[in-house]
Write an enzyme that holds these catalytic residues in place. Structure first.
Site, mmCIF file in Angstrom:
data_model
loop_
_atom_site.group_PDB
_atom_site.id
_atom_site.type_symbol
_atom_site.label_atom_id
_atom_site.label_comp_id
_atom_site.label_asym_id
_atom_site.label_seq_id
_atom_site.Cartn_x
_atom_site.Cartn_y
_atom_site.Cartn_z
ATOM 1 N N LYS A 78 0.867 -1.176 0.000
ATOM 2 C CA LYS A 78 0.000 0.000 0.000
ATOM 3 C C LYS A 78 0.904 1.226 0.000
ATOM 4 C CE LYS A 78 -4.545 0.865 0.336
ATOM 5 N NZ LYS A 78 -5.626 0.080 -0.300
ATOM 6 N N GLY A 178 -24.733 2.868 3.252
ATOM 7 C CA GLY A 178 -23.858 3.429 2.232
ATOM 8 C C GLY A 178 -24.319 3.068 0.839
ATOM 9 N N LYS A 181 -21.124 3.729 -5.023
ATOM 10 C CA LYS A 181 -21.118 2.861 -6.197
ATOM 11 C C LYS A 181 -21.342 1.400 -5.829
ATOM 12 C CE LYS A 181 -18.264 5.637 -9.331
ATOM 13 N NZ LYS A 181 -17.020 5.666 -10.125
ATOM 14 N N VAL A 182 -20.618 0.910 -4.824
ATOM 15 C CA VAL A 182 -20.755 -0.497 -4.446
ATOM 16 C C VAL A 182 -22.152 -0.771 -3.910
ATOM 17 C CG1 VAL A 182 -19.907 -2.334 -2.934
ATOM 18 C CG2 VAL A 182 -18.291 -0.751 -3.992
ATOM 19 N N GLY A 183 -22.631 0.090 -3.021
ATOM 20 C CA GLY A 183 -23.958 -0.100 -2.448
ATOM 21 C C GLY A 183 -25.054 -0.118 -3.495
#
Length: 354
Positions: A78, A178, A181-183
């Site tokens: 990371k 939430g 986008k994912v939700g």
């Protein structure tokens, strides 16, 4: 905080600076046992250098475990760029960072994270060969939230089968915190499967989107109301530390499977969940669809191949839940053991001289 005194287990931590562009970055490589380290670049105005270092160390370790359980031949790394991206992000800074990544000669592949986007990866790629998560125009995969949501859905299905004997969410009520986008993608998968959805978000725009696109979704005011609702599954898809000393005692869901990173607020929360009979599908297992998607770019992106790999999150989740039950440990412990075993067993092969 010191890397050596804290005994973090990292292979390499690199501090990078380019004064003319204002670049201050830290690249953490936790493990290359399975292959080059892969993990995103977070661009964030940390309060201190210690905070920045702590974040990169924790995130890079998490990526090693995520990549291992995703079945990738990639290690964990990371990076952080220290500063406010709204104020200091420039082409020169991103290209300077790209040269720092290139100097590691393939030990680390970078990608998007908080504060960085596919357009930034395209700029970084002008200085390094070791970047993924690029735009479609440049041969990349584009929006990684598509397969992140698909993977969360597969992990949720595996948890449902483990608890109820069937992978279908039909007739179950899922609470989503939430609607980013994912939700949003996850909502579509659940409704298609016959589930009902209760959701919340801090963004009025996201709530308006839900009202317009899926009027059958029940919207509540906040996450506190959501977790106390009569739901079967809780899907944290926003900020980390969603599972804490306030939410766990009032949570009515019997399954937790969501896209947010670092859902457990502190050690011991996983045991509290188990004591209450709540089945937790570890976040770094079920939300690995995104890293599977960007990793596929390294081979030359093929969406169908990447989706097939993300679908296997169902099998991995099922396996770790069975291991947790057999060994009498929380699922998070079982997941860590599975990841550590793969890193040790496969990593050992690299000691065989060719």
């Amino acid at each position: 905080m010191g890397v050596f005194t804290s005994d973090t287990g990292h292979e390499q931590v690199v501090f990078c600076q380019d004064k003319p562009s204002g670049l201050r970055a830290i690249i953490g490589i936790y493990s290359t046992a399975l292959g080059p380290a892969l993990g995103g670049t977070r661009f964030y105005p940390y309060a201190s250098e210690d905070d920045a270092l702590h974040d990169v160390l924790e995130l890079s370790r998490g990526m090693a475990y995520k990549n291992a359980l995703a079945g990738l031949d990639l290690g964990g790394g990371k990076a952080i760029i220290w500063g406010d991206p709204e104020k200091i992000k420039t082409e020169a800074l991103l290209r300077a960072y790209g040269r720092m990544v290139q100097s590691l000669r393939g030990r680390y592949y970078t990608a998007c994270d908080v504060g960085t986007y596919v357009q930034d990866m395209d700029i970084i790629a002008r200085e390094t060969d070791f970047v993924t998560g690029r735009s479609v125009e440049h041969g990349g995969a584009g929006d990684s939230s598509i397969l992140t949501a698909w993977g969360v859905f597969q992990g949720m299905r595996a948890a449902a089968e483990h608890l109820h004997g069937s992978p279908s969410l039909a007739g179950r009520c899922v609470g989503i915190s939430g609607l980013g986008k994912v939700g949003r993608y996850l909502t579509a998968h659940l409704l298609d499967d016959g589930a009902s959805v209760v959701a919340t978000d801090v963004s009025p725009r996201a709530l308006e989107w839900a009202k317009t696109t899926y009027p059958q979704v029940d919207l509540v005011d906040d996450t506190a109301t959501l977790v106390a609702s009569d739901i079967d599954v809780y899907a944290p898809c926003a900020l980390g530390f969603a599972l804490n000393d306030d939410t766990v005692p009032v949570l009515r869901a019997k399954i937790i499977a969501g896209a947010a990173n670092n859902q457990l607020a502190h050690p011991g929360i996983d045991k509290s969940l188990a004591d209450r009979g709540i089945l937790y599908a570890p976040d770094y297992v079920v939300n690995a669809g995104g890293v599977i998607q960007v990793a596929d770019e390294i081979e030359g992106f093929n969406f169908d191949r990447a989706k097939l790999r993300a679908t296997k999150i169902f099998d991995t989740t099922k396996q770790l839940l069975e291991l947790a039950a057999a060994e009498g440990v929380p699922p998070s412990v079982a997941a860590d053991r599975m990841a550590e075993r793969r890193m040790a067993e496969v990593g050992r092969l690299r000691t065989i001289r060719l």
